[in-house]
Design a protein around this motif. Structure first.
Motif, short mmCIF file in Angstrom:
data_model
loop_
_atom_site.label_atom_id
_atom_site.label_comp_id
_atom_site.label_asym_id
_atom_site.label_seq_id
_atom_site.Cartn_x
_atom_site.Cartn_y
_atom_site.Cartn_z
N ILE A 86 35.87 43.15 35.99
CA ILE A 86 36.66 43.42 37.21
C ILE A 86 37.25 42.10 37.70
N GLY A 87 36.46 41.03 37.66
CA GLY A 87 36.96 39.70 38.01
C GLY A 87 38.12 39.29 37.11
N PHE A 88 37.98 39.49 35.80
CA PHE A 88 39.06 39.13 34.86
C PHE A 88 40.37 39.78 35.32
N PHE A 89 40.26 41.05 35.73
CA PHE A 89 41.48 41.78 36.10
C PHE A 89 42.00 41.38 37.47
N ILE A 90 41.10 41.06 38.40
CA ILE A 90 41.58 40.57 39.70
C ILE A 90 42.40 39.31 39.47
N GLY A 130 34.74 35.28 36.83
CA GLY A 130 35.65 36.21 36.15
C GLY A 130 37.07 36.09 36.66
N THR A 131 37.21 35.96 37.99
CA THR A 131 38.55 35.84 38.57
C THR A 131 39.23 34.55 38.12
N ALA A 136 32.10 41.12 35.82
CA ALA A 136 32.92 40.04 35.26
C ALA A 136 34.29 40.56 34.85
N TYR A 190 29.73 36.26 38.52
CA TYR A 190 30.53 37.14 37.68
C TYR A 190 31.89 37.43 38.30
#
Lengths: 137, 185
Positions: free
Chosen positions: B167-171, A86-87, B165, A82
């Motif tokens: 939080i990952g999108f924003f990182i 996600g990153t 996830a 995740y």
């Protein structure tokens, strides 16, 4: 006819995302620069309304069209997939200014070069499928 | 009429997006746009290369129908439900982008500097779109969802994996916009 309702949901989704400017590359840039509340307002009120809807349906007041309980599948437990996945997604989202929904919607607005982005995204998903068993999840 | 033709405020748009999620749940399905990328791989025969694509993609045709609708919705919204208002960006954002070489920020939905046919004919322009698409397609599947699946559906149903996830999108998004984009443009 079975699919008509899904087509209409898609049309509605496309219209809302264009009219809200959530498909705008510039709005995504502005969001990640913390220079506007607009996108946070959209995502925040969407989640708040969603929580409300799911809490109400949990009480059994709302049922699905087939009379069953409203059901949201549970995501698998995990951390690495995740945060890392996600990153990686975030890098792409901020670069091209579109996530998978807006990609298709923008194509409809006449951004033809989106075909290249969509094809690359399909290829990206394919690469994940090939590497899946070698990646930490 | 202007209320419809002008851009819609966030406090109207957000709840309307939640209605999309609610309608799909009502029909016994889940809101998740990135799953379609996997379905398209499966239709294209990717099952020959990985188990991940060996599933009955016909069960996912409803979701591809949503995609077709979304494309139509994009067409309808721009051709029949819009005027020529330009996106009301923060003046600081506009100035910054102009400084990076973007003309008329907000006049279009996507910058011509990246998406016009002229941009496509340069190796840099073409490469940016391909790399961006690859990152989105790979990342979303690795993370098991995108903005619709994790940020909207996952967070609305209070799931911890979705929070990680997002939080990952924003990182990723913050690093790209604040540190990498200025190097590219």
């Amino acid at each position: 006819m079975k699919f008509l309702k899904f087509l209409l949901v898609g049309v509605f989704f496309g219209i809302v995302l264009v009219k809200s400017e959530a498909v705008s590359w510039f709005r995504i840039y502005e969001m990640f620069r913390f220079q506007s509340f607009h996108m946070y307002g959209i995502i925040g009120t969407a989640i708040a309304s969603g929580v409300l809807f799911l809490q109400i349906s949990k009480k059994g007041i709302l049922k699905s069209s087939k009379g069953a309980d409203i059901f949201v599948p549970k995501k698998d437990n995990g951390f690495i997939r995740y945060i890392v996945g996600g990153t990686i997604f975030g890098f792409g989202w901020a670069l091209i200014g579109a996530c998978p929904g807006p990609m298709y919607i923008l194509l409809g607005t006449g951004v033809w070069s989106m075909i290249i982005v969509i094809s690359a995204a399909i290829l990206g998903t394919f690469i994940y499928g090939i590497l899946k068993n070698k990646l930490p999840h | 009429m202007d209320t419809i033709l002008n851009p819609w405020p966030w406090y109207i748009s957000g709840p309307l997006i939640a209605i999309v999620m609610a309608l799909l749940l009502y029909f016994g399905k889940t809101f998740g746009m990135s799953s379609n990328l996997r379905t398209l791989c499966a239709i294209g025969g990717a099952g020959k290369f990985a188990d991940f694509f060996r599933f009955n993609w016909k069960d996912q045709l409803w979701n591809l129908t949503v995609v077709v609708g979304a494309v139509l919705g994009g067409f309808i919204a721009t051709h029949y439900l819009s005027n020529d208002t330009i996106t009301d960006l923060n003046p600081t954002t506009t100035q910054e982008l102009q400084g990076m070489g973007f003309d008329n920020p907000g006049a279009t939905l996507v910058p011509n500097e990246m998406y016009s046919l002229d941009a496509l004919t340069t190796p840099k322009g073409l490469l940016l779109l391909i790399i961006g698409g690859l990152l989105v397609g790979f990342g979303t599947r690795y993370a098991g969802g995108c903005t619709s699946g994790h940020a909207i559906t996952g967070l609305s149903s209070l799931q911890k994996p979705s929070l990680i996830a997002v939080i990952g999108f924003f990182i990723g998004g913050l690093i790209m916009t604040n540190f990498i984009l200025p190097l590219i443009f």
